[in-house]
Design a protein around this motif. Structure first.
Motif, mmCIF file in Angstrom:
data_model
loop_
_atom_site.group_PDB
_atom_site.id
_atom_site.type_symbol
_atom_site.label_atom_id
_atom_site.label_comp_id
_atom_site.label_asym_id
_atom_site.label_seq_id
_atom_site.Cartn_x
_atom_site.Cartn_y
_atom_site.Cartn_z
ATOM 1 N N VAL B 90 -9.122 -5.846 -37.271
ATOM 2 C CA VAL B 90 -7.741 -5.333 -37.348
ATOM 3 C C VAL B 90 -7.575 -4.150 -36.391
ATOM 4 O O VAL B 90 -6.577 -4.064 -35.660
ATOM 5 N N ILE B 91 -8.550 -3.276 -36.376
ATOM 6 C CA ILE B 91 -8.465 -2.101 -35.495
ATOM 7 C C ILE B 91 -8.441 -2.537 -34.033
ATOM 8 O O ILE B 91 -7.596 -2.091 -33.242
ATOM 9 N N THR B 94 -5.193 -4.188 -33.074
ATOM 10 C CA THR B 94 -4.091 -3.226 -32.935
ATOM 11 C C THR B 94 -4.040 -2.690 -31.514
ATOM 12 O O THR B 94 -2.980 -2.662 -30.879
ATOM 13 N N PHE B 95 -5.192 -2.265 -31.017
ATOM 14 C CA PHE B 95 -5.202 -1.699 -29.667
ATOM 15 C C PHE B 95 -4.954 -2.766 -28.607
ATOM 16 O O PHE B 95 -4.363 -2.486 -27.567
ATOM 17 N N THR B 97 -2.944 -5.300 -29.025
ATOM 18 C CA THR B 97 -1.490 -5.488 -29.055
ATOM 19 C C THR B 97 -0.799 -4.366 -28.282
ATOM 20 O O THR B 97 0.147 -4.612 -27.517
ATOM 21 N N ILE B 98 -1.287 -3.148 -28.456
ATOM 22 C CA ILE B 98 -0.679 -2.021 -27.759
ATOM 23 C C ILE B 98 -0.825 -2.183 -26.251
ATOM 24 O O ILE B 98 0.143 -2.008 -25.496
ATOM 25 N N LEU B 101 1.611 -4.815 -24.982
ATOM 26 C CA LEU B 101 3.004 -4.368 -24.865
ATOM 27 C C LEU B 101 3.171 -3.416 -23.677
ATOM 28 O O LEU B 101 4.154 -3.491 -22.933
ATOM 29 N N VAL B 102 2.222 -2.524 -23.492
ATOM 30 C CA VAL B 102 2.343 -1.536 -22.413
ATOM 31 C C VAL B 102 2.257 -2.210 -21.044
ATOM 32 O O VAL B 102 3.039 -1.900 -20.137
ATOM 33 N N GLU B 104 3.043 -5.313 -20.426
ATOM 34 C CA GLU B 104 4.250 -6.116 -20.255
ATOM 35 C C GLU B 104 5.418 -5.244 -19.807
ATOM 36 O O GLU B 104 6.294 -5.682 -19.059
ATOM 37 N N ALA B 105 5.406 -3.989 -20.253
ATOM 38 C CA ALA B 105 6.508 -3.099 -19.899
ATOM 39 C C ALA B 105 6.321 -2.456 -18.522
ATOM 40 O O ALA B 105 7.264 -2.370 -17.746
ATOM 41 N N TYR B 106 5.103 -2.002 -18.215
ATOM 42 C CA TYR B 106 4.910 -1.168 -17.024
ATOM 43 C C TYR B 106 4.048 -1.794 -15.935
ATOM 44 O O TYR B 106 4.031 -1.305 -14.815
ATOM 45 N N GLU B 108 3.973 -5.365 -15.036
ATOM 46 C CA GLU B 108 4.442 -6.727 -15.314
ATOM 47 C C GLU B 108 3.656 -7.773 -14.529
ATOM 48 O O GLU B 108 3.307 -8.823 -15.068
#
Lengths: 415, 257
Positions: B90-91, B94-95, B97-98, B101-102, B104-106, B108
């Motif tokens: 799980v830990i 989590t990272f 996933t982070i 997302l990051v 995908e945003a910055y 690409e």
């Protein structure tokens, strides 16, 4: 007990902290990700319209409810001249989603159709691209678009999804009075396909009805009613379980007397005698039509192994009834199969037809190539099931429907 | 002149520093996760078509490795044994996933290039292995150093493979394609057919290059082992010689007496 509580507490805390961290990151990055998606989409637009001015576009999102098309964009160049339209659609199936962009010129001729993003297996789309699937659309009129038949073998489900999106765009372009009439009877309908039948029944056209997610929601059986010397196209609409939904008059100038008769019958479908009493202008042609419709809406019986089987139409040679058509729906390999079985009054199988399937075309060909082997059999068990050894699940499904239909027929007609 | 004594604390600190330095650098050659432990071979094959993508994946793995090591080390005394592994997963996820997302945003372009292999960082054996074998048994700072060391070693391996494959496949080493540094170009560019071997762009080439570098690292390991073995033998013989000499001296002293 305390140990278990401790384990639960630890997992709860870890899960909560994880969730909060992911939520926080998502909140921070959400807008940026959306900007990237829109920019990527605009890059696709510029491929279709290299001269487009991104700052001058008309977005007609409000016009496209209840459709696989999610946006229509009118495209202009830098001097404000209209270049064409972009139809942006999205759909999902068991293999993932596809975002499709359909670019047409001002005459609604296709410039280019391309995917802006997808989660289907890349191999399927690459295969279709290599086979010229997307190039084939160029220069065709959107309202009369057809598909390159040999370009999607092995990618049937991906093609079906793309086709569903394109068909939604077609309807938006062409406008469709038939669809409007069908929607009045069955509001879930978003599009339909024609199904060509190979035997004579009381109806000469059949439509398969789909919702926005391309799931079958019903059927429409279309025939001509000769009313007061004029023929009118009328459809009997049922849902996917053959439950009667209503009549759809497919033409605009239907007289009030016919409308009254249709409405009266719709409210009393159990017996045609009650409808005759109510419908003052009911003539012989209407009576035949209603008799066919009544048979359509007979309650279907659930046969073990077959999801649903119903006797939905008589078969006629002129005015003489010579047999019945049974429709069965059953789970195949990839999804639901709909099979029609026509059986004569002498209990001999006339025709077996596949109405709808989502099987892989390569495997299912073994089954469809041997449907004619059922013709002339008075006992389905005489059918050689070895002919479809490469597609046993699909072939057995069809066989089970044929057998169930034959058993049902001999039992009913033996009464 | 009084003998200078080195305080024990300083000796201990120096030993610790050297230990931490060794931990930081062990991942490059001696305990390289890809070429020695054969961990993380899936991304090593899949994302090393270019130097930049290999470097990008390495950075993401460093972040996930270090952060998950920190968290696992912090809560190591509170996690019951029965739910150790699920908690670590799980830990780690989590990272992952982070970072997903990051990027995908910055980043690409990098996100699109790495694709499914970003979420697959969760199942990279290296990360779970370090969490289980090191971070769960050591303090936070040591776990950070270990994570950083192994992460740097993993990145080093990916960059080696990426560099080799890109050079052999294209004759060039591009930059600025996946990282928004404002400029794009090639570090080198040999535009000859000798270097444009398309096979190295594909999976077959990936296997070949990994195999070659594995051979190099195995040769280095073997050489070091042989050297250590020779040094050990020499030391043993030297000790034997000294012991023999002492014995002779004792005997001659005894005779004289």
């Amino acid at each position: 007990m305390l140990d278990k509580l401790k384990i639960a507490a630890v997992l709860l805390i870890i899960g909560t902290m994880s969730g909060l961290m992911i939520w926080g990151t998502h909140t921070v990055t959400r807008d940026r990700i959306e900007e990237n998606r829109i920019r990527k989409q605009y890059e696709t637009f510029v491929v279709i319209f290299p001269d487009m001015d991104v700052s001058i576009i008309d977005d007609h999102r409000d016009e496209v409810e209840h459709s696989l098309i999610t946006e229509i964009i009118t495209v202009y160049d830098r001097v404000g001249q209209k270049l064409g339209y972009l139809y942006i659609g999205s759909g999902t199936n068991t293999r993932g989603y596809i975002d499709l962009v359909i670019g047409v010129d001002t005459n609604f001729k296709v410039i280019k159709i391309t995917t802006s993003s997808f989660s289907q297996s890349p191999g399927y789309l690459e295969g279709m691209r290599d086979a010229g699937y997307f190039e084939y659309f160029s220069d065709q009129a959107l309202s009369e678009l057809d598909y390159k038949a040999d370009a999607y073998s092995g990618s049937t489900q991906t093609h079906d999804l793309i086709k569903a999106i394109i068909e939604s765009a077609k309807l938006l372009v062409a406008g469709d009075p038939v669809l409007e009439a069908l929607k009045d009877a069955h509001p879930d309908v978003e599009r339909y396909e024609h199904f060509t039948r190979h035997f004579e029944t009381g109806f000469d056209e059949e439509l398969i009805l789909y919702d926005a997610q391309s799931v079958i929601v019903g059927f429409a059986f279309v025939g001509d009613i000769d009313h007061q010397g004029t023929e009118y196209r009328v459809a009997v609409v049922t849902d996917a379980d053959d439950v009667f939904k209503g009549f759809a008059a497919l033409e605009d100038d239907v007289p009030a007397s016919l409308t009254t008769a249709l409405e009266a019958f719709a409210g009393h479908v159990d017996t045609v005698l009650e409808a005759i009493e109510l419908g003052e202008d009911l003539d012989a042609a209407l009576e035949t039509f209603f008799l066919n419709a009544q048979q359509l809406v007979e309650t279907s019986e659930r046969i073990i192994g077959v999801s649903r089987l119903s006797r939905f139409s008589g078969i006629y040679d002129g005015d003489d009834l010579i047999g019945y058509v049974y429709r069965g729906s059953i789970r195949g390999h990839n999804g639901q199969l709909y099979v029609d079985v026509a059986i004569g009054l002498d209990d001999v199988i006339d025709v077996v037809e596949i109405v709808h399937h989502v099987e892989s075309s390569g495997y299912f060909k073994d089954v469809t190539d041997h449907l004619d082997d059922y013709m002339g059999l008075d006992d389905p068990e005489d059918y050689d099931t070895d002919v479809y050894t490469g597609s046993t699940v699909s072939g057995d499904a069809v066989y089970n429907v044929v057998k169930a239909a034959h058993d049902y027929h001999t039992e009913r007609n033996g009464d | 002149m009084a003998e200078k004594t080195i305080p024990k604390k300083t000796i201990k600190s120096k030993k610790k520093e050297l230990g931490q330095l060794a931990t930081l650098t062990k991942g490059f050659i001696r305990e390289n996760p890809v070429f020695v432990y054969l961990l993380g071979l899936c991304p090593a094959l899949a994302v090393t078509r270019t130097l930049e993508t290999g470097f990008g994946m390495g950075l993401l793995v460093i972040f996930v490795l270090v952060m998950s090591n920190i968290v696992v080390s912090l809560i190591r005394n509170f996690i019951p044994t029965e739910v150790k592994i699920p908690s670590y997963i799980v830990i780690i996820s989590t990272f992952v996933t982070i970072v997903g997302l990051v990027t995908e945003a910055y980043l690409e372009a990098l996100h699109a290039s790495l694709g499914i292999f970003i979420p697959l960082i969760v199942v990279n054996c290296l990360i779970l292995a370090r969490a289980e074998s090191f971070a769960s048994k050591n303090k936070v700072f040591s776990s950070v150093v270990d994570g950083l060391g192994m992460g740097l070693g993993f990145t080093f391996a990916l960059m080696l493979i990426g560099l080799t494959r890109e050079f052999l496949a294209t004759g060039a080493i591009a930059y600025g394609e996946y990282f928004p540094i404002g400029v794009k170009g090639s570090l080198i560019n040999f535009d000859t057919y000798v270097f444009k071997m398309g096979v190295f762009d594909g999976p077959a080439g990936g296997f070949i290059v990994i195999g070659l570098w594995l051979a190099v690292f195995s040769a280095i390991q073997l050489h070091r082992q042989n050297k250590a073995e020779i040094a050990k033998q020499k030391m043993i013989e030297e000790k034997k010689r000294i012991a023999l000499e002492r014995k002779r001296m004792k005997e001659s002293a005894g005779e004289q007496a």
